[in-house]
Design an enzyme around this catalytic site. Structure first.
Site, short mmCIF file in Angstrom:
data_model
loop_
_atom_site.label_atom_id
_atom_site.label_comp_id
_atom_site.label_asym_id
_atom_site.label_seq_id
_atom_site.Cartn_x
_atom_site.Cartn_y
_atom_site.Cartn_z
CB SER A 243 -0.77 17.92 35.65
OG SER A 243 -0.68 18.74 34.49
CE LYS A 244 2.38 20.36 41.84
NZ LYS A 244 3.72 20.56 42.43
NE ARG A 245 0.68 19.71 31.01
CZ ARG A 245 -0.16 19.67 30.00
NH1 ARG A 245 -0.68 20.79 29.54
NH2 ARG A 245 -0.52 18.53 29.43
CG HIS A 246 -4.48 20.64 32.97
ND1 HIS A 246 -3.54 19.68 33.15
CD2 HIS A 246 -4.90 20.54 31.69
CE1 HIS A 246 -3.39 18.99 32.03
NE2 HIS A 246 -4.21 19.49 31.13
N GLY A 247 -4.06 24.46 35.90
CA GLY A 247 -4.71 25.50 36.71
C GLY A 247 -4.67 25.18 38.18
#
Length: 462
Positions: A243-247
């Protein structure tokens, strides 16, 4: 049969890693069989689709080098065709008008929930032999529903997941045209795959539930049913759904972060597919090897360290002129005046083995174009009186020595022997004076690259 695959993203966001992998596998399968790879933009979601997202998809495909043979086709430009097929289905009785209002559908769902049933359309307006339908109510624009088979099963041999069977009793009559006449996603996909002669559909396994519905519509149209291969999701480094929080949200964040397209392609290829123990291979080799038999049915896990390792390999293998062209704009944005130092290609050749990304390469190259600013404490620690004496002799030799790395190396060894010193005792303060850093490539290579005038200038005043 000519193999025809497609990549059909919705432009409601950027091209992400999962989409890029789907595109890569679809492209490679077509190339493996000498077929065609089609690019289709599924832009019927008018509220969420944007021109910026379309361009980001096209940019991502271009950066990766996944060239399409046909397209891009845009669904919004095919509305007349969809309406034509819907009209044909209404005439043939494989589709029908439904006049249920949103309020009636909500009430229907609430009754089913209260009875412990799965919410679904109950077939109120579905024509059946002997069934009398009420007159169409005034002021209600109907939707068009597909008349899904009431009995039997839908079975297909998924090329990743194996045989899958869904009972038609689990499928209700889905809407294929909204009340304003616009066709829905599942219907447009079917018509597109039919018209474009798609033989193999490779896509994420979030589409598995759509497949039985699409197969039934294809059969109702007497259209050929393609083979399906549903790829498992990609997990992040932490094992959670990517997801977005992974980069990186967009594939295009990877060139900005200093990754080469061949490294990303090689990495994505192995993210759910394997060929023995082979880890590094060209896209030509990948297309020769790629098949469905070696696709994994379990989720793949993204590993940044593995991507960095591959990127390091491809940077080391890359042509120095190409790398210099990629790094130059970054250095210029930093205000670096490249004419003040050695040729950038020569700097790249020396530094590229030590970095994982082009951004790291740009930063590593800075020391050749900026005045050194060594830490005073480090300078005090390493620039001893013995080192100062040795470096004065070193500077004297620099004035007359033949400017070749081998000659500089031999001179340093002779100097160390004469002063009974070890390499770090002289090389460390020399690095600090020349670059401001303690860690650089071999000191003779660094000195040679700086040039005689720069070295003498930075050793002046010892």
């Amino acid at each position: 049969m000519t193999v025809r695959t497609r990549f059909a993203p919705s432009p409601t966001g950027f091209l992400h890693l999962g989409g890029a992998r789907t595109a890569l596998y679809s492209w490679a399968y077509a190339r493996h069989h000498g077929g065609q790879f089609i690019l289709r933009i599924e832009d019927t979601d008018l509220e969420r689709s944007t021109p910026e997202a379309v361009q980001a998809i096209l940019d991502g495909m271009k950066w990766l080098g996944l060239e399409h043979d046909e397209g891009p086709f845009y669904q919004m430009k095919r509305m007349d065709r969809y309406r034509e097929v819907i009209g044909q289905m209404l005439q043939e009785g494989t589709a029908y008008y439904c006049y249920c209002t949103p309020e009636e559908l909500n009430a229907m769902r609430e009754r089913q929930k209260a009875a412990g049933e799965s919410p679904r359309y109950d077939g109120t307006w579905r024509p059946e032999p002997g069934k009398t339908l009420p007159p169409a109510p005034e002021g209600v624009n109907p939707v068009v529903r597909f008349r899904n088979p009431a009995e039997g099963d839908v079975t297909w041999n998924d090329r990743v997941k194996g045989e899958i069977t869904i009972s038609n009793s689990q499928l209700d009559d889905l809407i294929i045209a909204r009340s304003d006449g616009t066709p829905t996603y599942n219907f447009c996909v079917v018509v597109d795959d039919w018209d474009m002669g798609i033989t193999h559909v490779i896509r994420g396994d979030d589409h598995v539930n759509n497949t039985p519905r699409q197969i039934n519509i294809l059969k109702a149209l007497k259209a050929p049913v393609p083979e399906y291969a549903h790829l498992p999701m990609i997990l992040g480094d932490d094992g959670e759904k990517l997801s977005k929080r992974h980069g990186a949200v967009s594939v295009m964040e990877y060139p900005a972060a200093g990754y080469l397209p061949e490294a990303m392609l090689n990495y994505l290829a192995r993210l759910g597919w394997s060929h023995g123990d082979d880890e590094i291979f060209s896209m030509k080799q990948f297309c020769e090897w790629f098949d469905f038999d070696h696709l994994s049915s379990s989720a793949a896990q993204f590993n940044t360290e593995k991507l960095n390792w591959l990127n390091n390999h491809y940077i080391r293998e890359a042509d120095n002129a190409r790398l210099a062209a990629l790094v130059r704009p970054q250095l210029e944005k930093m205000g670096v005046k490249l004419e003040s130092g050695p040729a950038l290609e020569d700097v790249i050749a020396l530094m590229k083995d030590r970095v994982n990304t082009l951004n790291e390469l740009a930063n590593a190259s800075l020391m050749f174009y900026r005045e050194p600013d060594p830490d005073p404490e480090l300078l005090k620690q390493h620039l001893t009186e013995a080192a100062r004496t040795a470096l004065k002799a070193y500077a004297a030799n620099v004035e007359t020595i033949e400017w070749q790395r081998e000659a500089l190396s031999a001179m340093m060894k002779a100097l160390l022997k004469e002063n009974r010193m070890k390499m770090p005792q002289v090389a460390m303060p020399l690095r600090l004076l020349l670059t401001g850093q303690l860690h650089t490539p071999s000191i003779d290579a660094v000195v040679c690259l700086f040039g005689r005038e720069t070295v003498l200038s930075r050793l002046k005043g010892l």
